[in-house]
Design a protein around this motif. Sequence first.
Motif, PDB file in Angstrom:
ATOM      1  N   LEU A  63       0.814  -1.220   0.000  1.00 26.73           N
ATOM      2  CA  LEU A  63       0.000   0.000   0.000  1.00 26.73           C
ATOM      3  C   LEU A  63       0.844   1.265   0.000  1.00 26.73           C
ATOM      4  CD1 LEU A  63      -2.670  -1.215   2.560  1.00 26.73           C
ATOM      5  CD2 LEU A  63      -2.924  -1.085   0.078  1.00 26.73           C
ATOM      6  N   TRP A  64       1.443   1.540  -1.142  1.00 23.40           N
ATOM      7  CA  TRP A  64       2.028   2.846  -1.372  1.00 23.40           C
ATOM      8  C   TRP A  64       1.218   3.468  -2.493  1.00 23.40           C
ATOM      9  CZ3 TRP A  64       4.374   5.824   1.733  1.00 23.40           C
ATOM     10  CH2 TRP A  64       5.096   6.948   1.296  1.00 23.40           C
ATOM     11  N   HIS A  65       1.826   3.982  -3.516  1.00 20.83           N
ATOM     12  CA  HIS A  65       1.056   4.667  -4.557  1.00 20.83           C
ATOM     13  C   HIS A  65       0.154   3.711  -5.324  1.00 20.83           C
ATOM     14  CE1 HIS A  65       0.556   6.930  -8.466  1.00 20.83           C
ATOM     15  NE2 HIS A  65       0.103   7.778  -7.574  1.00 20.83           N
ATOM     16  N   LEU A  66       0.743   2.711  -5.951  1.00 20.00           N
ATOM     17  CA  LEU A  66      -0.021   1.773  -6.767  1.00 20.00           C
ATOM     18  C   LEU A  66      -1.084   1.057  -5.944  1.00 20.00           C
ATOM     19  CD1 LEU A  66      -0.598   0.061  -9.284  1.00 20.00           C
ATOM     20  CD2 LEU A  66       1.361  -1.378  -8.659  1.00 20.00           C
ATOM     21  N   GLY A  67      -0.703   0.540  -4.783  1.00 18.85           N
ATOM     22  CA  GLY A  67      -1.629  -0.250  -3.985  1.00 18.85           C
ATOM     23  C   GLY A  67      -2.771   0.552  -3.403  1.00 18.85           C
ATOM     24  N   THR A  68      -2.475   1.747  -2.912  1.00 17.15           N
ATOM     25  CA  THR A  68      -3.528   2.573  -2.320  1.00 17.15           C
ATOM     26  C   THR A  68      -4.544   2.996  -3.375  1.00 17.15           C
ATOM     27  OG1 THR A  68      -1.943   3.389  -0.672  1.00 17.15           O
ATOM     28  CG2 THR A  68      -3.990   4.597  -0.920  1.00 17.15           C
ATOM     29  N   VAL A  69      -4.063   3.370  -4.551  1.00 16.57           N
ATOM     30  CA  VAL A  69      -4.967   3.732  -5.644  1.00 16.57           C
ATOM     31  C   VAL A  69      -5.801   2.524  -6.058  1.00 16.57           C
ATOM     32  CG1 VAL A  69      -5.072   4.412  -8.079  1.00 16.57           C
ATOM     33  CG2 VAL A  69      -3.549   5.623  -6.502  1.00 16.57           C
ATOM     34  N   THR A  70      -5.166   1.363  -6.185  1.00 11.41           N
ATOM     35  CA  THR A  70      -5.878   0.149  -6.590  1.00 11.41           C
ATOM     36  C   THR A  70      -6.974  -0.201  -5.595  1.00 11.41           C
ATOM     37  OG1 THR A  70      -3.903  -0.710  -7.716  1.00 11.41           O
ATOM     38  CG2 THR A  70      -5.615  -2.301  -7.147  1.00 11.41           C
ATOM     39  N   ALA A  71      -6.641  -0.199  -4.300  1.00 10.47           N
ATOM     40  CA  ALA A  71      -7.619  -0.543  -3.265  1.00 10.47           C
ATOM     41  C   ALA A  71      -8.793   0.441  -3.257  1.00 10.47           C
ATOM     42  CB  ALA A  71      -6.943  -0.577  -1.898  1.00 10.47           C
ATOM     43  N   ALA A  72      -8.488   1.726  -3.306  1.00  8.98           N
ATOM     44  CA  ALA A  72      -9.537   2.745  -3.247  1.00  8.98           C
ATOM     45  C   ALA A  72     -10.448   2.680  -4.475  1.00  8.98           C
ATOM     46  CB  ALA A  72      -8.906   4.126  -3.118  1.00  8.98           C
ATOM     47  N   CYS A  73      -9.863   2.480  -5.644  1.00 11.18           N
ATOM     48  CA  CYS A  73     -10.657   2.460  -6.876  1.00 11.18           C
ATOM     49  C   CYS A  73     -11.506   1.195  -6.976  1.00 11.18           C
ATOM     50  CB  CYS A  73      -9.744   2.586  -8.092  1.00 11.18           C
ATOM     51  SG  CYS A  73      -9.042   4.239  -8.307  1.00 11.18           S
ATOM     52  N   LEU A  74     -10.973   0.055  -6.533  1.00  8.72           N
ATOM     53  CA  LEU A  74     -11.770  -1.174  -6.541  1.00  8.72           C
ATOM     54  C   LEU A  74     -12.967  -1.047  -5.612  1.00  8.72           C
ATOM     55  CD1 LEU A  74      -8.974  -3.910  -6.578  1.00  8.72           C
ATOM     56  CD2 LEU A  74     -10.521  -3.312  -8.448  1.00  8.72           C
ATOM     57  N   ALA A  75     -12.755  -0.453  -4.434  1.00 11.42           N
ATOM     58  CA  ALA A  75     -13.871  -0.228  -3.517  1.00 11.42           C
ATOM     59  C   ALA A  75     -14.884   0.724  -4.147  1.00 11.42           C
ATOM     60  CB  ALA A  75     -13.361   0.326  -2.189  1.00 11.42           C
ATOM     61  N   ASN A  76     -14.382   1.723  -4.873  1.00  7.09           N
ATOM     62  CA  ASN A  76     -15.245   2.671  -5.579  1.00  7.09           C
ATOM     63  C   ASN A  76     -16.140   1.963  -6.591  1.00  7.09           C
ATOM     64  OD1 ASN A  76     -15.453   4.311  -8.331  1.00  7.09           O
ATOM     65  ND2 ASN A  76     -15.510   5.822  -6.678  1.00  7.09           N
ATOM     66  N   ARG A  77     -15.658   0.868  -7.150  1.00  6.44           N
ATOM     67  CA  ARG A  77     -16.422   0.107  -8.147  1.00  6.44           C
ATOM     68  C   ARG A  77     -17.273  -0.995  -7.515  1.00  6.44           C
ATOM     69  NH1 ARG A  77     -16.078   3.937 -10.852  1.00  6.44           N
ATOM     70  NH2 ARG A  77     -15.155   4.125 -12.927  1.00  6.44           N
ATOM     71  N   GLY A  78     -17.346  -1.027  -6.186  1.00  8.35           N
ATOM     72  CA  GLY A  78     -18.288  -1.923  -5.529  1.00  8.35           C
ATOM     73  C   GLY A  78     -17.722  -3.204  -4.960  1.00  8.35           C
ATOM     74  N   PHE A  79     -16.413  -3.413  -5.048  1.00  8.98           N
ATOM     75  CA  PHE A  79     -15.804  -4.627  -4.510  1.00  8.98           C
ATOM     76  C   PHE A  79     -15.581  -4.521  -3.002  1.00  8.98           C
ATOM     77  CE2 PHE A  79     -14.403  -4.641  -8.967  1.00  8.98           C
ATOM     78  CZ  PHE A  79     -14.745  -5.932  -9.340  1.00  8.98           C
ATOM     79  N   GLU A  80     -15.547  -5.682  -2.345  1.00  9.92           N
ATOM     80  CA  GLU A  80     -15.125  -5.758  -0.951  1.00  9.92           C
ATOM     81  C   GLU A  80     -13.609  -5.892  -0.948  1.00  9.92           C
ATOM     82  OE1 GLU A  80     -17.095  -5.505   1.731  1.00  9.92           O
ATOM     83  OE2 GLU A  80     -18.828  -5.204   0.398  1.00  9.92           O
ATOM     84  N   VAL A  81     -12.929  -4.934  -0.381  1.00  6.47           N
ATOM     85  CA  VAL A  81     -11.474  -4.867  -0.484  1.00  6.47           C
ATOM     86  C   VAL A  81     -10.847  -4.749   0.899  1.00  6.47           C
ATOM     87  CG1 VAL A  81      -9.507  -3.607  -1.454  1.00  6.47           C
ATOM     88  CG2 VAL A  81     -11.675  -3.700  -2.719  1.00  6.47           C
ATOM     89  N   VAL A  82      -9.821  -5.560   1.143  1.00  7.94           N
ATOM     90  CA  VAL A  82      -8.986  -5.374   2.324  1.00  7.94           C
ATOM     91  C   VAL A  82      -7.583  -5.014   1.843  1.00  7.94           C
ATOM     92  CG1 VAL A  82      -8.516  -7.870   2.465  1.00  7.94           C
ATOM     93  CG2 VAL A  82      -8.045  -6.398   4.438  1.00  7.94           C
ATOM     94  N   GLY A  83      -7.055  -3.925   2.346  1.00  4.69           N
ATOM     95  CA  GLY A  83      -5.698  -3.513   2.006  1.00  4.69           C
ATOM     96  C   GLY A  83      -4.730  -4.048   3.038  1.00  4.69           C
ATOM     97  N   LEU A  84      -3.642  -4.642   2.572  1.00  3.57           N
ATOM     98  CA  LEU A  84      -2.667  -5.293   3.455  1.00  3.57           C
ATOM     99  C   LEU A  84      -1.291  -4.683   3.248  1.00  3.57           C
ATOM    100  CD1 LEU A  84      -1.738  -7.659   5.360  1.00  3.57           C
ATOM    101  CD2 LEU A  84      -1.502  -9.032   3.275  1.00  3.57           C
ATOM    102  N   ASP A  85      -0.641  -4.340   4.350  1.00  8.85           N
ATOM    103  CA  ASP A  85       0.729  -3.832   4.287  1.00  8.85           C
ATOM    104  C   ASP A  85       1.386  -4.066   5.644  1.00  8.85           C
ATOM    105  OD1 ASP A  85       2.378  -1.777   2.310  1.00  8.85           O
ATOM    106  OD2 ASP A  85       2.931  -1.533   4.419  1.00  8.85           O
ATOM    107  N   LYS A 118      -2.476 -13.144   7.712  1.00  9.61           N
ATOM    108  CA  LYS A 118      -3.272 -14.373   7.770  1.00  9.61           C
ATOM    109  C   LYS A 118      -4.747 -14.081   7.532  1.00  9.61           C
ATOM    110  CE  LYS A 118      -4.343 -18.384  10.681  1.00  9.61           C
ATOM    111  NZ  LYS A 118      -4.078 -19.058  11.982  1.00  9.61           N
ATOM    112  N   SER A 119      -5.297 -13.096   8.224  1.00 11.59           N
ATOM    113  CA  SER A 119      -6.718 -12.789   8.068  1.00 11.59           C
ATOM    114  C   SER A 119      -7.012 -12.171   6.707  1.00 11.59           C
ATOM    115  CB  SER A 119      -7.183 -11.851   9.183  1.00 11.59           C
ATOM    116  OG  SER A 119      -6.540 -10.585   9.075  1.00 11.59           O
ATOM    117  N   ALA A 120      -6.078 -11.368   6.193  1.00 11.41           N
ATOM    118  CA  ALA A 120      -6.313 -10.689   4.921  1.00 11.41           C
ATOM    119  C   ALA A 120      -6.264 -11.651   3.745  1.00 11.41           C
ATOM    120  CB  ALA A 120      -5.286  -9.577   4.728  1.00 11.41           C
TER     121      ALA A 120
END
Length: 443
Positions: free
Chosen positions: A21-43, A84-86
Motif C-alpha cells: 500500500l504505497w502509490h499503486l496499492g492505495t490507488v488500486t484498493a480505493a478504486c476497486l472499492a469505488n467500483r463496488g468490490f469488498e477490499v482489504v488492504g494489506l501492508d 493471515k486474516s487478509a
Amino acid sequence: MVAEQFVDLSITSMNICVYGLWHLGTVTAACLANRGFEVVGLDPNTKTIDGLNCGKAPLYEPGLDKHLESGLEAGRLTFTTDIKSAVGHTDIVWVTFDTPIDEDEKADIDFVFDRIIDTFSYLRDDTMIIISSQLPVGSIRKVEREFMECKSDRRVSFCCIPENLRLGQAIESFLNPDRIVVGIRDNGMRPIIGRLLSPISSELVWVGVESAEMSKHALNAFLAMSIVYSNEIAGICERVNADSIEVENTLRTESRVGRSAYIRPGEAFSGGTLARDVTYLTNIADQENLQIPVLNSVVPSNNIQKGWLFRRAQEILGNSAQHKKVGVLGLSYKIGTDSIEKSISIELIRDLLTLGVQISAFDPKVNILPKDLSMVRLENSIDDVTVDADLLIVATRWPDFQALSSETLINNMRAPVVIDQGAFLASGLSGESRIQYITFGKG
C-alpha cells in the motif's frame, strides 16, 4: 493477442486483498472499492495502515483521500497488517508493492518476491494472485516455481496485469484506462478476471504472462527513448538557430509520427520508473549476450540531459555566483505528487549550492526538504521566490506557476532572467523584451 469486451456481471461475492500500500496499492484498493468490490488492504507498515484507516493516503495523489473516505464509509474498504486474516479469506490477492530502487536505478526485486512468498502458507484453494508490481520479465514464472515447492494440494493461479498509473492522474488512469493488458497461462482464468475488470474497462488485451511482463518494459523503454531522442534533437536545434517546438510541430503533421507522439523536448525523465524498465531490459540483454546499442544509450543520454538546467544556470550566474540569489519553482519529481525521490529539481539545487548561491524555492505540495538542504529557504508563495532573485528556474510544471506575471518578475527580481526548460510559461513570457527568457531547444 486480442481485445475482448465483457458485460457487467455480479461482483458482490468477490473479495479482494490488495497487498502493498504505497502509490499503486492505495490507488488500486480505493478504486476497486469505488467500483463496488469488498477490499482489504494489506501492508506490513503499521504507520501506513493507521493513516489509511483514517482515510489518509501515505502520499499525495489528487482525489485519493476522497476515494479512501468513500470506501471506508461504505464499509467496502478496510486495512490491516494481519497477513493471515487478509489473505486467508480472499478470492484474489492483488500484489501492488512499489518495487524499491537504489541510486544506480537497480531494483530490489527480492523485497517483492519475499512479500509474495510470505502469503503462500495462508492462501486457500483456488485463490488467484495478480502481480502488478514492476518486476523483470520471468518473475512470475519464478514465483510459480516457488509456490510449487510448498503448495501441498492447493490450486493457486498467477497472472500479470502491468500497472499503468500516472502520478497526478492515477485515479483517472486506473478507472478509465485505454485498455488493460492481462497476462495469463490458462484461458480458464478469463471469466474471473473478466468479472474483476469489467466495471473498469471493456478493453482487455489477453496475452501470455511473459508477454504481459515484457509489455511494461517495452512501453516504458519506448517512452524513455522518445524523451532522450526529442531532447537530443532539441540540443542540436540550440546550436543551429532552430526552434525545437517548430520542429516538433512538423513531425506531428507527418502521418508516420502522429499528432499524439511522445516527442515533446524538455525535462529529462526522473523518478526511477522509466529507468527501471530500461535497466531490466539491458540486464537481460547482458545475460543473454545480446547487442542492444539503442537501449544501452538511453540512460546515459538522459543523465547528460539532466545537467542542462545547471549548465545554463552556470552560464547566466557567471563567476560571481556566490553573491547571487536563485529562485526555484517546483521541487516534486512530477506534478500531482509530493514525492521528491529522484527529483531533478532536488539534484539541481544540490549542484547550485556548490556555486555558493542563495536559494529560495516553492512547491505547492512539498513543505519538507532533505536535511542536507536545510539552508534552502522554502517560501510560501510563487511571488516570494522571485523577490531579489538574479535568476528564476522553472523546474516542475505545476499549473499554479502559470499565474506568474511578467510584471511580477520585472518588479521583484534584481535581474529578470528565467530558465524554463520545457517552455511551460512561454505563453506569458515569450516575446517579453524586458525579460531574458531561456527555453530548451531554441537557438
